[in-house]
Write an enzyme that holds these catalytic residues in place. Structure first.
Site, PDB file in Angstrom:
ATOM      1  CG  ASP A 167      -2.266   0.678   0.948  1.00  0.00           C
ATOM      2  OD1 ASP A 167      -2.264   1.822   0.463  1.00  0.00           O
ATOM      3  OD2 ASP A 167      -3.319   0.054   1.198  1.00  0.00           O
ATOM      4  CG  HIS A 245      -5.165   1.530  -1.605  1.00  0.00           C
ATOM      5  ND1 HIS A 245      -4.966   2.328  -0.502  1.00  0.00           N
ATOM      6  CD2 HIS A 245      -6.511   1.422  -1.734  1.00  0.00           C
ATOM      7  CE1 HIS A 245      -6.136   2.692   0.021  1.00  0.00           C
ATOM      8  NE2 HIS A 245      -7.098   2.158  -0.717  1.00  0.00           N
ATOM      9  CD  GLU A 301     -10.670   2.969   0.216  1.00  0.00           C
ATOM     10  OE1 GLU A 301     -11.443   3.625   0.925  1.00  0.00           O
ATOM     11  OE2 GLU A 301      -9.531   2.629   0.603  1.00  0.00           O
TER      12      GLU A 301
HETATM   13  C1  ACM Z   1     -10.707  -1.078   2.714  1.00  0.00           C
HETATM   14  O1  ACM Z   1     -10.996  -0.851   3.901  1.00  0.00           O
HETATM   15  N1  ACM Z   1     -10.256  -0.108   1.911  1.00  0.00           N
HETATM   16  C2  ACM Z   1     -10.843  -2.389   2.139  1.00  0.00           C
END
Ligand code: ACM
Length: 725
Positions: A167, A245, A301
């Site tokens: 990430d 991410h 996201e």
């Molecule tokens: C998440 O909490 N973005 C999976």
């Protein structure tokens, strides 16, 4: 479980062999037993089997413990087991080594003071997937801490550890083909993730830079963790984030981003074939290290913005006839799945992988509530449920003012425990079979140390374990609570720095509009708990009324309640204003726009007698993206003395106090007279959860009571309740 048919078979290996040192013939009282997770069936028969702990947990082979592996052809649930414990000995039956292992965990929990209580257990898990998730990117946790967690997980029969390995916070494992991932983006300028993320100097630093924060697992570390987990019948599921991410990857290898520059993009350039080469190369090394059936490819996201103008992404969309950028994400996930399937693995991803079309055999991890999971199950896809409002263990577990700073949310252990992963009202029996299980997630934006990590995970992870294992019909909070309390010292004995449960009280209300009264129920996490309370706002003492079931309020009460132990008040008392007031269920008219997402149950939410609690998500607080301007019709011109309304603030998710609240009254509903204005006393940059009650007192005659609350910051205002006397 299916009936067992057994092959008598001794199992070699010291851990699996129990020897009986001598058994009690005396009929003893039934010992208090606290098993977590609760077995599917457990009948305590009285008396104990005396054994030596050394012999039980690692002694020499003995013929006193009979371990029998059943015929595989007849095997029931491979994780199931049976135990028959008599004063004469212990008979353990299972259909696999995993079943034997779980039986041993049960014996471990049953063992105390040189003996095990007699009884019969027939046990098997409700779900095959019983997981915890750990984010090692935002903050890095070394393999020793992971192994410590694996030890605890095994004792509670959790069998999946989902490691969030990549990430923006930093890439966390060695990849031979892409050495810059660890050499350049596993370390950063600031340890505190929030400070780093929001600060001026958000940069990665080369490995070896003095003072740099970070770390990563070597391949050897991973092999050790995977083997350690396997010894405990746990599978580690790696997560590699695609396409979002991925700031750290795109800083180490900017050519994989749409801009081609470091520190610009968070999403891979899907229009660039090199992104797919990277994905396949990395997944290849991942599969060499992790034997898990599932490989998690993230999918959550993604910003997707750069794709809208990136020539390569636009060209791919045109070529493939895609109508929106969601399909670009879906394209990447489809290709990831095809690659994983070609290697005999399965893809799992966060519920955003539904956007733009789900890959044919993908398993969905539903985190934004249950909707994604429900949709996927209806489409015939497997699902792991991990909805944030129940399963996020990085959320607060008690009143934020008593807790270390957290990302927000509110998932006390009772809330976690209340979760049933099978949405029985939304899925058919066949669709329900796609729910593989449940997982508790610990994101670590605000968690920097192993101690803090354990504090957030435990004891809530024990609730997750029982949800995953125990039949729903056997699960009650009343049964779980005393057992949970009994396990706190067990966790501490394992050197787990757990939260020791709250001294606060949960307050729930039942509004009875026929009897015109409110019953107030108090509940404690601690057990046993002597609860004493007052109704006049004063601090209770050891001589105050003892709570024995419910407190009935017919008018107005300011309840203050606390737990007492040995005559001493524990922690901070819990307070709740309760009013069966004159506005309850009166008609209300809103002059401004309501926000459909936060209606708190409907048009009488502000006048239902129920008061909002510590979170705006509790279904009591009504939220607005506009001023609140509403009028209550009292039915006739009447004497009024006191009106109040309460608002909350929590700026993280964008919830602010109004600048001020005004009370107006009217006889005809058209011509209003102002009765005063109360400004907020809470600064808009106050980062704490903060409440303010705006109170107006006077002597007025009127039929209509109007409240105007001015929304002065961007974001929401949240109100509950308007109290009229
Ligand atoms: C998440 O909490 N973005 C999976």
């Amino acid at each position: 479980m299916k009936p067992f048919r057994f092959l008598r078979q001794w199992i070699a290996g010291s851990l699996l062999v129990v020897s009986v040192a001598g058994c009690s013939n005396i009929q003893e009282e039934k010992r208090q037993v606290s098993l977590i997770p609760l077995p599917a069936s457990w009948e305590q028969t009285g008396g104990v089997c005396r054994i030596d702990s050394v012999e039980l947990f690692g002694g020499r082979p003995s013929d006193k413990l009979k371990i029998e592996l059943e015929d595989r052809a007849e095997a029931g649930n491979p994780e199931g087991y049976r135990l028959e414990i008599t004063t004469a000995g212990i008979r353990l039956q299972a259909s696999s080594q995993t079943g034997v292992f779980y039986a041993m965990q049960t014996l471990r929990q049953l063992y105390a003071d040189g003996s095990i209580p007699c009884g019969r257990i027939e046990d098997a898990p409700r779900f095959g997937y019983r997981g915890l998730h750990l984010d090692v990117s935002r903050h890095f946790f070394p393999k020793e801490e992971v192994m410590k967690l694996l030890d605890v997980m095994a004792q509670y029969k959790l069998n999946r550890l989902h490691l969030h390995l990549t990430d923006a916070g930093g890439w966390r494992f060695e990849v031979d083909k892409y050495p810059k991932l660890t050499a350049e983006t596993a370390f950063r300028t600031e340890s505190d993730w929030r400070k780093w993320w929001d600060g001026k100097d958000r940069r990665y630093l080369p490995e070896g830079t003095p003072g740099a924060y970070g770390g990563y697992f070597t391949k050897q570390d991973i092999r050790e963790m995977v083997a350690y987990a396997a010894d405990r019948h746990i599978e580690i599921i790696p997560e590699i984030e695609f396409p979002g991410h991925s700031e750290e990857v795109l800083t180490a290898y900017p050519e994989l981003s749409c801009s081609g520059k470091p520190y610009v993009n968070g999403d891979f350039c899907v229009g660039n074939e090199r992104s797919f080469r990277f994905m396949e190369d990395v997944l290849t090394e991942v599969m060499e290290l992790f034997p898990s059936k599932y490989i998690h490819v993230g999918g959550d996201e993604a910003g997707k913005n750069a794709w809208k103008t990136c020539p390569k992404c636009q060209a791919l969309m045109k070529k493939e006839g895609m109508k929106d950028v969601d399909e670009l994400q879906s394209y990447m996930i489809h290709r990831a799945e095809a690659f994983l399937l070609s290697k005999g693995r399965r893809l799992i991803g966060w519920d955003e992988i539904l956007q733009g079309g789900l890959a044919p055999e993908a398993t969905v991890m539903s985190w934004r509530g249950e909707d994604g999971g429900i949709r996927a199950a209806r489409m015939g896809h497997d699902v792991v449920m991990t909805p944030g409002n129940y399963m996020y263990l990085d959320f607060y577990q008690a009143d934020p003012k008593t807790q270390p700073y957290a990302i927000g949310g509110y998932t006390p252990v009772k809330k976690v425990y209340s979760y049933n992963p099978v949405p029985v009202d939304s899925l058919t029996i066949d669709e329900q079979k796609h729910i593989l299980g449940v997982q508790g997630n610990t994101w670590t934006e605000y968690i920097q140390t192993p101690e803090h990590l354990e504090y957030m995970m435990f004891p809530r992870a024990l609730a997750v374990a029982e949800i995953g294992w125990t039949p729903q019909s056997l699960r009650t909070w009343e049964s779980f609570k005393p057992r949970l309390n009994a396990h706190i010292p067990r966790l501490q004995a394992m050197d787990i720095h757990c939260f020791t449960l709250s001294d606060e009280l949960e307050v729930t209300m039942a509004v009875d509009t026929v009897e015109k009264q409110i019953s107030v129920l108090l509940d404690a996490e601690k057990y046993p708990a002597e609860i004493r309370y007052t109704t006049d706002g004063t601090t209770p003492t050891a001589a105050s009324a003892l709570y024995e079931g419910s407190i009935v309020v017919k008018d107005s009460a300011h309840i203050v309640a606390a737990i007492f132990r040995d005559g001493q008040l524990q922690g901070t008392p819990t307070e709740k204003a309760v009013d069966y007031h004159r506005g309850i269920n009166r008609p209300i008219h809103y002059y401004n726009r309501l926000y459909s997402g936060y209606m708190a149950g409907g048009m009488n939410a502000l006048l239902d007698g129920y008061r909002g609690g510590l979170t705006y998500l509790d279904g009591r607080w009504q939220g607005y993206l506009d001023n609140l301007d509403c009028a209550v019709d009292m039915g006739e011109v009447t004497d009024l003395h006191k009106v109040s309304v309460r608002f909350m603030q929590l700026i993280g998710p964008g919830v602010f106090q109004p600048g001020q609240v005004e009370l107006l009254t009217s006889d005809d509903g058209e011509h209003y007279t102002s009765r005063g204005v109360v400004p907020t006393t809470i600064a808009p940059d106050n980062p704490d959860l903060a409440f303010q009650t705006y109170t107006f007192q006077g002597e007025w005659k009127a039929r209509y009571v109007r409240i105007k609350a001015a929304r002065v910051q961007g974001g929401f205002i949240f109100a509950d309740e308007i109290v009229i006397w």
